[in-house]
Design a protein around this motif. Structure first.
Motif: not given
Length: 211
Positions: A122, A83, A143, A145, A86-89, A79, A76
């Protein structure tokens, strides 16, 4: 034996049968009660397991059953705001470190959000809008959020083999899927692939360990 003796013997046999029937009924009643009680134990055990996970603030790891020592990982970094996509991995790691630890946040109805311990606020996110049938390589998007909304809520189901599946609340046919086939050693950036699957198979089952 004369007629009077025969009548007496028949009456005796009838009385003996009547006396034995309550014992037989009692025995059958106890057997049914025992069988019924035995059947009731299994759902109760599942309930206890569910209640154990529902305690607020539990820190857990989520390990693939299909790929031993492969854990769900959430990065995260960066983050810090919502978004829509979604975001991050989210991927996998061989072994469990800080990025592989999560906090279960319970809601009513056996629902949970899954928050990163390393990155507060996150959450694991699953977009199953395209998960409409089984795909060998999985589908959908998993992913992170910032904050927990509908895409960040899950039902943690205990399967008949005692392992767990993680089902999207927003997309009820979509389950978290981990492909750890190439995850054989630690990788700083993580490895493997995490997405969703339509239904539950071996790659959608997990061991959830409370730390």
């Amino acid at each position: 034996m004369d007629e009077g003796e025969e009548n007496a013997q028949e009456m005796f046999n009838a009385l003996e049968q009547l006396e034995s029937e309550p014992e037989q009924l009692e025995s059958e009643s106890k057997q049914l009660e025992s069988e019924s009680f035995g059947l009731a134990l299994e759902p109760e055990a599942d309930k206890v397991e569910s209640e154990a996970l529902s305690r607020p603030g539990l820190v857990v790891t989520i390990q693939s059953v299909q790929f031993p020592n492969v854990f769900l990982r959430l990065d995260g970094n960066g983050v810090n705001s919502f978004n829509g996509a979604g975001v991050g991995k989210v991927n996998c790691q061989f072994g469990a470190g800080p990025y592989e630890k999560f906090i279960l946040r319970p809601y009513a109805g056996d629902q949970y959000s899954i928050e990163s311990l390393q990155f507060p606020n996150v959450y694991l996110r699953l977009d199953g809008g395209q998960v409409t049938s089984f795909q060998g390589s999985g589908s959908g998007i998993v992913n992170g959020q910032f904050g927990a909304g509908p895409y960040e809520r899950f039902v943690i189901r205990q399967e008949v083999d005692g392992q767990y599946s993680i089902q999207s609340v927003q997309f009820p046919k979509a389950f978290l899927r981990v492909d750890g086939s190439n995850v054989q050693s630690f990788n700083g950036a993580g490895a493997g692939n995490v997405n969703a699957q339509y239904g539950v198979g071996p790659w959608e089952k997990f061991k959830i360990t409370v730390l």
